[in-house]
Design a protein around this motif. Structure first.
Motif, mmCIF file in Angstrom:
data_model
loop_
_atom_site.group_PDB
_atom_site.id
_atom_site.type_symbol
_atom_site.label_atom_id
_atom_site.label_comp_id
_atom_site.label_asym_id
_atom_site.label_seq_id
_atom_site.Cartn_x
_atom_site.Cartn_y
_atom_site.Cartn_z
ATOM 1 N N ILE A 391 75.992 -35.821 65.398
ATOM 2 C CA ILE A 391 77.026 -34.922 65.935
ATOM 3 C C ILE A 391 76.526 -34.248 67.213
ATOM 4 C CG2 ILE A 391 78.305 -32.801 65.492
ATOM 5 C CD1 ILE A 391 78.435 -33.608 62.566
ATOM 6 N N LEU A 392 75.279 -33.755 67.189
ATOM 7 C CA LEU A 392 74.746 -33.022 68.338
ATOM 8 C C LEU A 392 74.670 -33.883 69.588
ATOM 9 C CD1 LEU A 392 71.933 -30.964 66.560
ATOM 10 C CD2 LEU A 392 74.233 -30.230 67.214
ATOM 11 N N GLY A 393 74.607 -35.172 69.395
ATOM 12 C CA GLY A 393 74.589 -36.058 70.557
ATOM 13 C C GLY A 393 75.900 -36.075 71.321
ATOM 14 N N LEU A 394 76.948 -35.456 70.765
ATOM 15 C CA LEU A 394 78.266 -35.459 71.405
ATOM 16 C C LEU A 394 78.586 -34.148 72.116
ATOM 17 C CD1 LEU A 394 80.292 -37.130 68.508
ATOM 18 C CD2 LEU A 394 79.541 -38.225 70.615
ATOM 19 N N ILE A 395 77.612 -33.220 72.200
ATOM 20 C CA ILE A 395 77.878 -31.925 72.838
ATOM 21 C C ILE A 395 78.300 -32.098 74.289
ATOM 22 C CG2 ILE A 395 76.730 -29.819 73.660
ATOM 23 C CD1 ILE A 395 75.276 -29.681 71.038
#
Length: 561
Positions: A391-395
């Motif tokens: 998920i954090l890769g989509l910030i």
């Protein structure tokens, strides 16, 4: 069936009525071959034919048809012709000697069906001829004359010509009508003596048979074959048949029967006695149930208000199809519009990906933002460290709606380490997302955000930010910094703008917002100091309201204690 050939002695409407009856007989006889007795299509054919027959008999009287080798005629007009002996109704009648048919008023649809059940099928050579079968059924309102009747000199007399032949036919019918009906068949008494228990069982059996779905029988037969067959080729063939049948059921929206087949294939695949090669074939059959074509048809069915699909059964079906059908299930999630269905599919995908969330990684780069957003939701519900990392890769995703979904996850999560990623949103290109991140940091009092927020307040681009964002920055400063930010807020509060009263008003407004979050006497003293320096106008009013509000909060806190 070709259009009836007109005859000068027959009216067009009368001839058209007979033609429609013949067409109805053809459709019904074909329906008797194809459909089960309780099929709505067949029932419709029979009802329509009965209505047309009753209308004709009521308007024109008895319907008489002359039978030739491949044709049927009505008062000399051609109304039916089929030269294929295997398909021709006229050929079957003519071959067994029938030359004339009569349909009298009062004929019931059941009699017509019984008649078509005899003449509408090519009979096995071992069966009785048509005449014998019609005689056994004793159809009260359907009569016939055979070739022997026409050769009986007592009945025909010296009939010559068409008019005389019709008179002769009438005499024949009258003669036959006066004959006594055949005696009823005697049934031995012991065959009728059923006990109350036997009668109850028989009634239940008849009721069950009437409610039985033919599709269940087909599924049961195929399942029994696949479960017992040993030859590899036969097993592969019947497994493919079951797979194709399941696809057809899904396309038709028949989820209960599709689920029944999928359960069987899944259980057979997991049996320890199933050979490895057979397991592969069963897995391939299950994996082939959902494809682009079936997904699109299923999407339409799921979005339809009239579909009446059982969502519990749909969920079980999708879980059985599992990871091999993950792409198709995600595709269905991306296409379906009904919120309740999307929620169900999300629940299925969460359960499927809980152990290995990496299976969703290919979908995070899908060009459809709404599909990516749904995958983010799925990963957030899974909630494992591996899912969090994805998920954090989509910030920094280019689509703001996806970044908003990630921000929503960071707001909901209880992972303290994940909360630090909220700081990345303070530099987001979307003001709405920056404001949202500030609100989360302030509400949760995340002290690690104080320095970045102070940097925003002192930055060169601060004045270019929207007023709503400036307010959230100073609210965060007061909440997170408390007394440590009093010097900064004092400078903001007492700063003078000699020729820019609008800027002075905004500066005081922002400082007051920050001081309103500081829970100490020092904040109130600073407000009173500023009121002493501001002589009047909107700024003085703003300070008076802030002091009154601060004093009221202090009294409330004291009362609470």
């Amino acid at each position: 069936m070709e259009q009836a050939v007109e005859h000068p002695e027959v009216g067009k409407e009368e001839l058209a009525s007979v033609t429609q009856i013949i067409l109805g007989m053809i459709k019904t006889s074909k329906g008797l071959r194809i459909y089960l007795p309780n099929n709505p299509v067949l029932i419709g054919f029979i009802s329509d034919l009965g209505t047309k027959m009753a209308f004709h008999l009521a308007r024109y009287g008895e319907l008489t048809l002359d039978v030739e080798q491949f044709t049927l005629r009505y008062q000399g007009a051609l109304v039916y012709e089929n030269k294929d002996p295997k398909e021709s109704m006229a050929s079957r009648l003519h071959a067994d000697g029938i030359r004339t048919l009569f349909f009298d008023q009062g004929v019931e649809p059941a009699e017509i069906v019984a008649f078509l059940g005899v003449v509408g099928f090519e009979r096995p050579s071992s069966d009785d001829d048509v005449v014998t079968q019609l005689w056994e059924r004793n159809l009260q309102h359907i009569g016939y004359l055979t070739e022997d009747d026409f050769t009986d000199p007592y009945l025909l007399g010296e009939a010559e010509g068409a008019d005389q032949q019709r008179d002769a036919l009438e005499r024949i019918r009258q003669e036959l009508a006066q004959q006594l009906p055949p005696p009823p068949r005697m049934i031995p008494k012991h065959l009728l003596m059923l006990s109350a228990q036997e009668e109850a069982w028989l009634r239940k059996a008849v009721d069950f048979e009437g409610r039985c779905n033919g599709l269940d029988d087909v599924i049961g037969i195929l399942a029994a074959i696949v479960g017992e067959v040993q030859e590899p080729e036969l097993f592969a063939d019947f497994t493919a048949i079951l797979g194709n049948l399941t696809v057809s059921l899904v396309v038709a929206g028949d989820i209960p029967h599709a689920l029944k087949l999928a359960r069987f294939l899944d259980r057979l695949q997991k049996l320890p006695t199933t050979a490895p090669e057979q397991r592969q074939q069963l897995a391939a059959a299950l994996a082939g149930i959902l494809s682009d074509a079936t997904v699109e048809v299923l999407k339409v069915a799921l979005d339809s208000a009239e579909a009446g699909i059982d969502y519990v059964q749909l969920k079980e079906l999708l879980l059985i199809l599992g990871i091999p059908s993950l792409r198709a299930i995600c595709e269905l999630l991306g296409r379906v519009e009904k919120l309740k269905v999307r929620k169900l599919i999300v629940e299925v995908l969460v359960e499927l990906g809980r152990e290995k969330p990496a299976v969703f990684e290919p979908f995070l780069s899908d060009p459809r933002w709404y599909l990516v957003r749904n995958v983010v939701l799925i990963l957030s519900l899974i909630g494992t460290p591996a899912a969090l990392k994805m998920i954090l890769g989509l910030i920094s995703h280019r689509e703001p709606r996806i970044r908003r979904e990630v921000l929503g996850f960071l707001e909901r999560t209880s992972d303290a380490k994940a909360k630090t990623y909220l700081l990345k949103y303070l530099r987001d290109e979307s003001s709405a997302l920056r404001i949202k991140a500030l609100q989360v940091l302030t509400r949760e009092r995340l002290s690690f955000a104080l320095k970045p927020v102070m940097a925003l307040a002192g930055g060169e681009d601060f004045q270019e930010r929207p007023l709503e964002e400036k307010k959230e920055i100073f609210l965060a400063l007061g909440e997170l910094g408390q007394e440590s930010v009093l010097p900064m807020l004092r400078e903001q509060l007492l700063k003078r703008y000699w020729f820019q009263k609008g800027n002075e008003k905004e500066s005081v407004q922002l400082a007051v917002l920050g001081l309103g979050r500081i829970r100490s006497r020092a904040a109130l003293e600073l407000l009173e100091e500023a009121r002493g320096q501001k002589k009047g106008g909107e700024v003085r009013t703003m300070l008076d309201q802030a002091i009154a509000s601060h004093a009221a909060r202090k009294r409330n806190r004291g009362g609470t204690r």
